[in-house]
Each structure stands twice: as C-alpha cells, then as structure tokens.
Design a protein around this motif. Structure first.
Motif, PDB file in Angstrom:
ATOM      1  N   ALA A 108       0.836  -1.201   0.000  1.00 31.28           N
ATOM      2  CA  ALA A 108       0.000   0.000   0.000  1.00 31.28           C
ATOM      3  C   ALA A 108       0.869   1.249   0.000  1.00 31.28           C
ATOM      4  O   ALA A 108       0.628   2.195  -0.762  1.00 31.28           O
ATOM      5  N   SER A 109       1.888   1.254   0.830  1.00 32.74           N
ATOM      6  CA  SER A 109       2.783   2.399   0.943  1.00 32.74           C
ATOM      7  C   SER A 109       3.530   2.657  -0.366  1.00 32.74           C
ATOM      8  O   SER A 109       3.700   3.815  -0.786  1.00 32.74           O
ATOM      9  N   ALA A 110       3.949   1.605  -1.052  1.00 30.12           N
ATOM     10  CA  ALA A 110       4.639   1.758  -2.336  1.00 30.12           C
ATOM     11  C   ALA A 110       3.711   2.389  -3.370  1.00 30.12           C
ATOM     12  O   ALA A 110       4.120   3.261  -4.145  1.00 30.12           O
ATOM     13  N   PHE A 111       2.448   1.969  -3.393  1.00 30.60           N
ATOM     14  CA  PHE A 111       1.483   2.559  -4.316  1.00 30.60           C
ATOM     15  C   PHE A 111       1.237   4.017  -3.968  1.00 30.60           C
ATOM     16  O   PHE A 111       1.220   4.887  -4.848  1.00 30.60           O
ATOM     17  N   LEU A 112       1.059   4.293  -2.677  1.00 30.47           N
ATOM     18  CA  LEU A 112       0.790   5.663  -2.244  1.00 30.47           C
ATOM     19  C   LEU A 112       1.938   6.605  -2.592  1.00 30.47           C
ATOM     20  O   LEU A 112       1.715   7.776  -2.894  1.00 30.47           O
ATOM     21  N   ALA A 113       3.156   6.100  -2.579  1.00 36.07           N
ATOM     22  CA  ALA A 113       4.325   6.923  -2.899  1.00 36.07           C
ATOM     23  C   ALA A 113       4.291   7.399  -4.350  1.00 36.07           C
ATOM     24  O   ALA A 113       4.920   8.412  -4.684  1.00 36.07           O
ATOM     25  N   MET A 114       3.544   6.705  -5.207  1.00 41.95           N
ATOM     26  CA  MET A 114       3.447   7.086  -6.623  1.00 41.95           C
ATOM     27  C   MET A 114       2.230   7.970  -6.909  1.00 41.95           C
ATOM     28  O   MET A 114       2.016   8.371  -8.040  1.00 41.95           O
ATOM     29  N   GLN A 115       1.415   8.237  -5.878  1.00 45.31           N
ATOM     30  CA  GLN A 115       0.188   9.005  -6.052  1.00 45.31           C
ATOM     31  C   GLN A 115       0.311  10.359  -5.367  1.00 45.31           C
ATOM     32  O   GLN A 115       1.180  10.571  -4.541  1.00 45.31           O
ATOM     33  N   SER A 116      -0.602  11.242  -5.714  1.00 40.98           N
ATOM     34  CA  SER A 116      -0.736  12.476  -4.957  1.00 40.98           C
ATOM     35  C   SER A 116      -2.027  12.369  -4.149  1.00 40.98           C
ATOM     36  O   SER A 116      -2.992  11.749  -4.589  1.00 40.98           O
ATOM     37  N   TYR A 117      -2.009  12.937  -2.958  1.00 37.24           N
ATOM     38  CA  TYR A 117      -3.195  12.910  -2.104  1.00 37.24           C
ATOM     39  C   TYR A 117      -4.171  13.969  -2.570  1.00 37.24           C
ATOM     40  O   TYR A 117      -3.771  14.974  -3.140  1.00 37.24           O
ATOM     41  N   PRO A 118      -5.471  13.725  -2.336  1.00 35.10           N
ATOM     42  CA  PRO A 118      -6.069  12.605  -1.618  1.00 35.10           C
ATOM     43  C   PRO A 118      -6.160  11.353  -2.488  1.00 35.10           C
ATOM     44  O   PRO A 118      -6.096  11.436  -3.718  1.00 35.10           O
ATOM     45  N   VAL A 119      -6.321  10.192  -1.820  1.00 28.26           N
ATOM     46  CA  VAL A 119      -6.563   8.922  -2.492  1.00 28.26           C
ATOM     47  C   VAL A 119      -7.792   8.267  -1.864  1.00 28.26           C
ATOM     48  O   VAL A 119      -8.095   8.490  -0.695  1.00 28.26           O
ATOM     49  N   VAL A 120      -8.478   7.468  -2.656  1.00 27.97           N
ATOM     50  CA  VAL A 120      -9.660   6.743  -2.195  1.00 27.97           C
ATOM     51  C   VAL A 120      -9.205   5.397  -1.645  1.00 27.97           C
ATOM     52  O   VAL A 120      -8.391   4.703  -2.256  1.00 27.97           O
ATOM     53  N   MET A 121      -9.746   5.025  -0.488  1.00 26.72           N
ATOM     54  CA  MET A 121      -9.490   3.705   0.096  1.00 26.72           C
ATOM     55  C   MET A 121     -10.850   3.101   0.433  1.00 26.72           C
ATOM     56  O   MET A 121     -11.709   3.773   1.004  1.00 26.72           O
ATOM     57  N   LYS A 122     -11.028   1.818   0.042  1.00 26.17           N
ATOM     58  CA  LYS A 122     -12.335   1.197   0.224  1.00 26.17           C
ATOM     59  C   LYS A 122     -12.211  -0.317   0.271  1.00 26.17           C
ATOM     60  O   LYS A 122     -11.210  -0.879  -0.162  1.00 26.17           O
ATOM     61  N   PRO A 123     -13.271  -0.999   0.804  1.00 26.37           N
ATOM     62  CA  PRO A 123     -13.269  -2.466   0.771  1.00 26.37           C
ATOM     63  C   PRO A 123     -13.275  -2.956  -0.671  1.00 26.37           C
ATOM     64  O   PRO A 123     -13.867  -2.321  -1.556  1.00 26.37           O
ATOM     65  N   ARG A 124     -12.629  -4.089  -0.916  1.00 32.58           N
ATOM     66  CA  ARG A 124     -12.567  -4.624  -2.279  1.00 32.58           C
ATOM     67  C   ARG A 124     -13.935  -5.022  -2.805  1.00 32.58           C
ATOM     68  O   ARG A 124     -14.232  -4.862  -3.986  1.00 32.58           O
TER      69      ARG A 124
END
Length: 173
Positions: A11-27
């Motif tokens: 998750a952290s590796a993916f977030l490092a490639m994004q700019s905030y905000p990001v959506v997080m949700k159940p699959r």
C-alpha cells in the motif's frame, strides 16, 4: 490508477506514486460503506488498518481486502447493462449526486435517472460496452461505475474513467 495491496508495504509503495487525496475502500463493499478519502500518509495508514480489520464485504473470503485508488474529480455515473452472448444492452444511466458533508467524503445526495440523449451519454455507453468487451463479459447483468473525470479526456479535458465493474449484479442486487 489503483492497487489491491496485500500488506502495508505494498500500500505504501502505491501511495508513494500518487498524490493525495486517495480513495481507500473495501474490495467488495457496497453503498460506499467504509469508502474514505485519505489526505496524507498518517491518515492512509489509519484507514488501511481499519479496512483490514473490517468485515464489510459481499464475500466472506475477502473480508479485510481493500482497494486504493487515485482520486478522480468529476461527475460519477452508473451504467446498468445486461448481456446475452456478448451483445450488451444498456438499461439505465444514472448520475450520482455526491459530495463532502459533515466530514464524510462521499455523501449521497441523489441518484438521478438520465436520458441517453447527448454526446456525453453516448460516450459513457460506448466506454461501458468497451469495458465489458475488455473483460470478456458475455452473459448477465452488470453495474459499471464510471467517472467523467477532469484531465482524462483525449484532449486533456473531461473523459470517462472506469471506477469499478460489478459483474453479475445491478447496484448491489
């Protein structure tokens, strides 16, 4: 962009490639239950931990599984379809009215049934049926969530982006 991380490291590796905000949700959630908007790394970690502990899912075997997605600005649409032997029929187009209220990032205001009469609607229908073809969907109902997102069109303007495909069901039914 999206990821289905198996642990915080992914998750952290993916977030490092994004700019905030990001959506997080159940699959495999429903009705925006536990769908959140992380605004920084600390907030994302708290949301990650909460989602991993959650049992909100349509599948018991994926409880705790989550999706992290780039945040898309724009109108959200629903395209409900039915397919028979690979031929897709669009049954309804809905435009979601959502916004941030009382600290909730995705509060529903309304679902507005829309006519399939304009260029935007034609584009949504073509995009939705192409998405069904891409996953080789041939039989049954499908509920597609698509954003007409800023910066995603062919000319850098507004264009359709797939948020999710709920194959085999309409709007949670």
């Amino acid at each position: 962009e999206q990821a289905t991380p198996l642990d915080w490291k992914e998750a952290s590796a993916f977030l490092a490639m994004q700019s905030y905000p990001v959506v997080m949700k159940p699959r495999r959630g429903q009705g925006s239950v536990l769908v959140g908007l992380a605004r920084d790394d600390e907030h994302a970690r708290r949301m990650y931990d909460a989602l991993r502990a959650a049992t909100v899912s349509l599948d018991d075997e994926v409880s705790g599984a989550l999706v992290v997605q780039e945040f898309l600005e724009g109108e959200e649409w629903i395209v409900d379809t039915v397919s028979a032997d690979g031929e897709h029929k669009v049954l309804t187009l809905w435009r979601y009215g959502k916004g941030e209220e009382n600290g909730v990032p995705f509060c529903y205001y309304c679902d507005e049934l829309m006519p399939a009469s304009g260029e935007r609607e034609r584009l949504l229908i073509e995009y939705a049926t192409a998405a069904l073809d891409a996953i080789r969907w041939r039989w049954g109902p499908c509920h597609l969530e698509i954003k007409m997102a800023r910066g995603k069109g062919a000319d850098g303007g507004v264009g359709p982006v797939l948020v999710e495909i709920n194959a085999g069901r309409w709007n949670g039914d």
